[in-house]
Enzyme design. Structure first.
Site, short mmCIF file in Angstrom:
data_model
loop_
_atom_site.label_atom_id
_atom_site.label_comp_id
_atom_site.label_asym_id
_atom_site.label_seq_id
_atom_site.Cartn_x
_atom_site.Cartn_y
_atom_site.Cartn_z
CB CYS A 116 -0.80 -0.16 1.26
SG CYS A 116 -1.95 -1.30 1.12
CG HIS A 263 -3.60 3.19 0.97
ND1 HIS A 263 -3.80 2.51 -0.34
CD2 HIS A 263 -3.72 2.28 1.74
CE1 HIS A 263 -4.07 1.26 -0.21
NE2 HIS A 263 -4.20 1.21 1.10
CG ASN A 293 -6.81 -0.94 -0.18
OD1 ASN A 293 -5.97 -0.80 -0.93
ND2 ASN A 293 -6.57 -1.52 0.92
O1 UT7 Z 1 -4.59 -1.36 2.88
C1 UT7 Z 1 -3.84 -1.68 3.79
C2 UT7 Z 1 -4.38 -1.27 5.19
N1 UT7 Z 1 -5.61 -1.73 5.38
C3 UT7 Z 1 -6.13 -1.46 6.31
O2 UT7 Z 1 -5.96 -0.42 7.09
C4 UT7 Z 1 -7.62 -2.03 6.70
C5 UT7 Z 1 -7.69 -2.08 8.37
N2 UT7 Z 1 -8.84 -2.77 8.58
C6 UT7 Z 1 -10.30 -2.61 8.41
O3 UT7 Z 1 -10.43 -1.85 7.55
C7 UT7 Z 1 -11.21 -3.24 9.05
O4 UT7 Z 1 -10.78 -3.97 10.14
C8 UT7 Z 1 -12.13 -4.37 8.22
C9 UT7 Z 1 -13.11 -3.68 7.28
C10 UT7 Z 1 -11.27 -5.41 7.63
C11 UT7 Z 1 -13.02 -5.11 9.04
O5 UT7 Z 1 -13.84 -4.24 9.66
P1 UT7 Z 1 -14.17 -4.42 11.42
O6 UT7 Z 1 -15.00 -3.40 11.76
O7 UT7 Z 1 -12.82 -4.47 12.17
O8 UT7 Z 1 -14.97 -5.79 11.43
P2 UT7 Z 1 -14.33 -7.23 12.25
O9 UT7 Z 1 -13.17 -7.67 11.72
O10 UT7 Z 1 -14.02 -6.90 13.74
O11 UT7 Z 1 -15.73 -8.03 11.94
C12 UT7 Z 1 -16.67 -7.68 12.76
C13 UT7 Z 1 -17.77 -8.73 12.43
C14 UT7 Z 1 -17.21 -10.32 12.81
O12 UT7 Z 1 -18.32 -10.97 13.01
P3 UT7 Z 1 -18.54 -11.40 14.60
O13 UT7 Z 1 -17.31 -11.80 14.85
O14 UT7 Z 1 -18.79 -10.12 15.36
O15 UT7 Z 1 -19.66 -12.29 14.70
C15 UT7 Z 1 -16.81 -10.86 11.41
O16 UT7 Z 1 -16.95 -12.09 10.89
O17 UT7 Z 1 -18.02 -8.81 10.82
C16 UT7 Z 1 -17.80 -9.99 10.35
N3 UT7 Z 1 -17.36 -9.70 9.04
C17 UT7 Z 1 -18.22 -9.67 8.04
N4 UT7 Z 1 -19.48 -9.59 7.92
C18 UT7 Z 1 -20.12 -9.27 6.80
C19 UT7 Z 1 -16.29 -9.86 8.69
N5 UT7 Z 1 -16.25 -9.80 7.18
C20 UT7 Z 1 -17.24 -9.39 6.96
C21 UT7 Z 1 -17.96 -9.28 5.75
N6 UT7 Z 1 -19.50 -9.34 5.57
N7 UT7 Z 1 -17.26 -9.14 4.51
#
Ligand code: UT7
Length: 336
Positions: A116, A263, A293
């Site tokens: 990135c 980014h 992204n």
């Molecule tokens: O480019 C390089 C740098 N990248 C970044 O900076 C990205 C950084 N991270 C993020 O953008 C976020 O952490 C994500 C978008 C990847 C995830 O968002 P989050 O708010 O951190 O969600 P989470 O990983 O804590 O997941 C919350 C819930 C989980 O379910 P439970 O355990 O609460 O039941 C996941 O299983 O959302 C679930 N989940 C989804 N649900 C529907 C994870 N992915 C999905 C999905 N659709 N695609």
């Protein structure tokens, strides 16, 4: 000493639009979750077997940048190409671009692997070559094809809904005008977190023959992995630090930035930084809503659109900032 100016920008995205609703058909996800957590509405995916590849998309973005710069292909002295998704394992796409653009000269082509942050690292390399007088005009390209390598099942949903395909490019040229062009670049890494956002295999420690022999569809090391929460927290911290570093180095304050182009990792990250820096909406450019992204392509793709939309004007102070796999992070301050 010479300064390096961006004299042309360009971008290219594949035609195939993949909406959040399309992903709902492949995995347990939904439009509301994706938009709320990431801001993404749709992204582009290449059509497998079609003409779009990392290098050909890079070439299309480069042609637009060269045209906008008002120069000829052969005016370029050197190529820097950033990607984490090269056409081949080796050689990298820089040489393919050299061939596709039809250079008469056998100019050098450098491949940069900083995910990135790859575009800002590449911009910094071009800036140094120009400052020292080694090259006058450098083409810097960021291009990615993520779609072919994503786990498009519920297992991979935490990563696969976020990433998209696309390309961006800039032409940089030497100028004698002081205080113009790239003012400074700031590059960092923290390898202890290498595995928190990574695609581990194939690796030289576990090469393809082993993979073929095991033929294990559960081997998820062949898909990108991201520890989302951890990456998010680090991103928010490092973005602010590295932007602050660029401002301090040039004795500017945040309110003097005319356009911040972060980014495009997650709209929530951009909005958080915007709030911390107290920047109005018209001074931060985001297009993650339409492209997801696109890693090394995201900043030149956003910059090119911002220029095209008249949102970057001569004399503006532009700040670029990135964070991602490595971890690596970087910033650049530019007087347009
Ligand atoms: O480019 C390089 C740098 N990248 C970044 O900076 C990205 C950084 N991270 C993020 O953008 C976020 O952490 C994500 C978008 C990847 C995830 O968002 P989050 O708010 O951190 O969600 P989470 O990983 O804590 O997941 C919350 C819930 C989980 O379910 P439970 O355990 O609460 O039941 C996941 O299983 O959302 C679930 N989940 C989804 N649900 C529907 C994870 N992915 C999905 C999905 N659709 N695609």
């Amino acid at each position: 000493m010479k300064q390096a100016r961006i004299i042309g920008t360009g971008h290219y995205v594949p035609e195939n639009v993949v909406k959040n609703a399309d992903l709902e058909k492949l995995m347990d996800t939904n439009d509301a979750w994706i938009q709320e957590r990431t801001g993404i509405k749709e992204r582009r995916h290449i059509v497998p077997g079609g003409e779009d590849t990392t290098s050909t998309m890079g070439a299309k973005a480069a042609r637009m940048a060269i045209q906008n710069a008002g120069i000829a292909v052969d005016d370029i002295d050197f190529i820097v190409f950033a990607t984490l998704s090269p056409d081949y394992y080796f050689p990298g796409p820089g040489v393919m671009l050299q061939q596709q653009l039809g250079f008469r000269e056998e100019i050098g082509a450098l491949d940069v692997r900083n995910q990135c942050s790859g575009f800002i690292y590449s911009l910094s390399i071009a800036d140094q070559f120009i400052k020292t007088g080694m090259y006058k005009t450098v083409l810097v390209v960021g291009s990615e094809v993520h779609s072919g390598g994503l786990d498009m099942t519920t297992r991979g949903r935490g990563v696969s809904v976020i990433f998209g395909d696309g390309a961006g490019a800039v032409v940089m040229q030497a100028t004698e005008e002081q205080g113009r062009g790239v003012l400074s670049t700031h590059l960092h890494s923290e390898g202890q977190h290498a595995e928190e956002l990574a695609l581990i295999a194939p690796a030289t420690t576990d090469w393809i023959p082993n993979y073929i022999e095991r033929n294990d569809p559960e081997d998820i090391r062949y898909y990108p992995y991201m520890n989302g929460n951890f990456v998010f927290k680090n991103a928010v911290m490092r973005f602010q630090q590295v932007i602050g570093e660029a401002l301090t180095a040039n004795a500017y304050s945040a309110d003097q930035i005319d356009m911040l182009i972060p980014h495009q990792a997650n709209l929530r990250i951009s909005q958080f930084i915007q709030k911390q820096m107290n920047l109005p909406d018209d001074r931060v450019f985001n297009n993650i809503q339409r492209y997801g992204n696109t890693t090394a392509a995201s900043i030149p793709l956003a910059l090119s659109e911002a220029v095209q939309e008249g949102k970057v004007k001569e004399g503006d102070l532009i700040c670029l900032a990135a964070f991602g796999s490595g971890f690596t992070w970087a910033s650049a301050l530019i007087r347009w």
